[in-house]
Design a protein around this motif. Sequence first.
Motif, short mmCIF file in Angstrom:
data_model
loop_
_atom_site.label_atom_id
_atom_site.label_comp_id
_atom_site.label_asym_id
_atom_site.label_seq_id
_atom_site.Cartn_x
_atom_site.Cartn_y
_atom_site.Cartn_z
N MET A 207 -0.79 -24.69 -29.86
CA MET A 207 0.66 -24.41 -30.44
C MET A 207 1.53 -25.31 -29.81
SD MET A 207 -0.64 -21.80 -31.95
CE MET A 207 1.10 -20.81 -32.56
N GLN A 208 2.51 -25.96 -30.51
CA GLN A 208 3.65 -26.62 -30.07
C GLN A 208 4.97 -25.75 -29.53
OE1 GLN A 208 4.73 -30.69 -31.42
NE2 GLN A 208 6.33 -29.52 -32.44
N VAL A 209 5.31 -25.99 -28.45
CA VAL A 209 6.53 -25.16 -28.20
C VAL A 209 7.70 -26.13 -27.79
CG1 VAL A 209 7.41 -23.28 -26.39
CG2 VAL A 209 4.94 -23.44 -27.14
N GLU A 221 8.96 -25.35 -13.57
CA GLU A 221 8.46 -25.04 -12.43
C GLU A 221 7.72 -23.82 -13.09
OE1 GLU A 221 11.37 -24.16 -9.76
OE2 GLU A 221 11.39 -25.98 -8.86
N GLY A 222 7.94 -22.78 -13.68
CA GLY A 222 7.07 -21.88 -13.88
C GLY A 222 5.68 -22.28 -14.67
N ILE A 223 6.06 -23.04 -15.85
CA ILE A 223 4.84 -23.31 -16.73
C ILE A 223 4.10 -24.40 -16.07
CG2 ILE A 223 4.50 -24.85 -18.75
CD1 ILE A 223 7.25 -24.42 -20.05
N GLN A 224 4.45 -25.21 -15.22
CA GLN A 224 3.59 -25.80 -14.23
C GLN A 224 2.75 -25.21 -13.56
OE1 GLN A 224 6.21 -29.28 -12.98
NE2 GLN A 224 5.67 -30.34 -14.68
N ARG A 225 3.36 -24.34 -12.93
CA ARG A 225 2.63 -23.57 -11.78
C ARG A 225 1.64 -22.57 -12.51
NH1 ARG A 225 6.88 -21.43 -10.03
NH2 ARG A 225 6.65 -19.33 -11.15
N THR A 226 1.87 -21.81 -13.48
CA THR A 226 1.21 -20.75 -14.30
C THR A 226 0.02 -21.50 -15.24
OG1 THR A 226 2.90 -19.05 -14.20
CG2 THR A 226 1.14 -18.84 -15.68
N MET A 227 0.50 -22.55 -15.96
CA MET A 227 -0.47 -23.12 -17.07
C MET A 227 -0.93 -24.69 -16.60
SD MET A 227 1.37 -21.50 -20.32
CE MET A 227 3.00 -21.73 -19.70
N HIS A 228 -0.23 -25.23 -15.88
CA HIS A 228 -0.45 -26.54 -15.38
C HIS A 228 -0.48 -27.32 -16.72
CE1 HIS A 228 -1.79 -24.93 -11.76
NE2 HIS A 228 -2.58 -24.04 -12.31
N ARG A 229 0.52 -27.40 -17.39
CA ARG A 229 0.95 -27.93 -18.92
C ARG A 229 1.84 -29.02 -18.59
NH1 ARG A 229 -3.71 -27.10 -21.22
NH2 ARG A 229 -4.28 -24.96 -21.74
N THR A 251 5.97 -29.12 -25.21
CA THR A 251 5.07 -28.75 -24.62
C THR A 251 3.86 -28.40 -25.73
OG1 THR A 251 3.65 -28.18 -22.81
CG2 THR A 251 5.34 -26.50 -23.79
N VAL A 252 2.88 -28.69 -25.47
CA VAL A 252 1.54 -28.08 -26.30
C VAL A 252 0.70 -27.20 -25.40
CG1 VAL A 252 -0.65 -28.56 -27.71
CG2 VAL A 252 1.55 -30.01 -27.74
N ILE A 253 0.53 -25.59 -25.96
CA ILE A 253 -0.39 -24.78 -25.05
C ILE A 253 -1.46 -24.36 -25.96
CG2 ILE A 253 1.73 -24.33 -23.65
CD1 ILE A 253 1.96 -21.72 -25.51
N ASP A 254 -2.35 -23.50 -25.24
CA ASP A 254 -3.49 -22.80 -25.99
C ASP A 254 -2.62 -21.48 -26.60
OD1 ASP A 254 -5.64 -24.58 -25.56
OD2 ASP A 254 -5.88 -23.70 -23.35
N ARG A 255 -3.15 -21.09 -27.60
CA ARG A 255 -2.58 -19.60 -28.04
C ARG A 255 -2.76 -18.68 -26.89
NH1 ARG A 255 -1.33 -17.34 -32.89
NH2 ARG A 255 -1.92 -19.22 -34.03
N TYR A 256 -3.71 -18.68 -26.02
CA TYR A 256 -3.75 -17.86 -25.14
C TYR A 256 -2.32 -17.89 -24.25
CZ TYR A 256 -8.57 -16.35 -24.49
OH TYR A 256 -10.09 -15.61 -24.34
N ASP A 257 -2.06 -18.84 -24.00
CA ASP A 257 -0.76 -19.11 -23.03
C ASP A 257 0.57 -18.36 -23.65
OD1 ASP A 257 -2.39 -20.32 -21.19
OD2 ASP A 257 -2.15 -22.22 -22.10
#
Length: 292
Positions: A207-209, A221-229, A251-257
Amino acid sequence: MGKLEILARRHNLISKISAAFFYALAVAVALNFFWEPGKIYASGITGFAQILQSVSSRYLPFTLTTSVMYFVLNIPLFILGWFKIGHKFTFFTLIAVLLGSIMMKVIAPIKMSYDPIICALFGGVVNGVGTGIALKSGISTGGLDVLGIILRKKTGKSFGQINIFFNLIIVICAGFVFGWSRALYTALNIFVNGRVIDAVYTQHQKMQVIIVTEHPKHIIEGIQRTMHRGITILHDAEGAYSHTEKTVLLTVIDRYDMYDIYNIVLNNDPYAFMSVSEVNKVYGRFKERKPV
């Protein structure tokens, strides 16, 4: 090790074992309630195990049962998974396959006669749900699941598409053993199974966010700490209504995220604008979550 970490690991262990047990129950029900009565082959290693049972019962003085061959055929893939995917992943895969083999033997086949289309549909759905939940919990059901996960990393194809591709040979075998009408039902079963897996196991979906915010620091900081994206930052954006300075995060993430990133944005900037769209293909450096 703190108490919270101990509880988290214990919960993770229970979750994986529960998923393995659920899969074992699902594949046994699909096999003995739908596939065997409908003379339909399953997908993956289960299907190959059925083929060996059919061939041995016709041409050999002994029968290689599906439950036993299902485990035996998975042994080389345990080795592949151990070196290519991970030790914990392979350990829980072994548990899932062992439980599946036992359940196939313990749950007795029913003698009722169903329409083969019903057998194909329900067998595919039941097994697909069980397989999808197992994969979603970070374990494999063995067989083509292991190859599917490895090839998905290499090619970017969805797990269900890879599964369907490898199962063409099973359809052909079903045609020779049971007749070509049964081959059609086997193909229908494999297709339904693959689609249900894709519907349940969504980690491969990207997913593109796009986030438009006035408070980018804490969100980043929250995205990098939680998902390392990785995140692309576009400065000096301006809201057309308020004419205030904003920052655009891409950013691009897994749907899981999705749940995690939604809460990160909500907690740090309730007034942020966030747009989410599905991505067909990702090139370049994108970090896959590793099975654990």
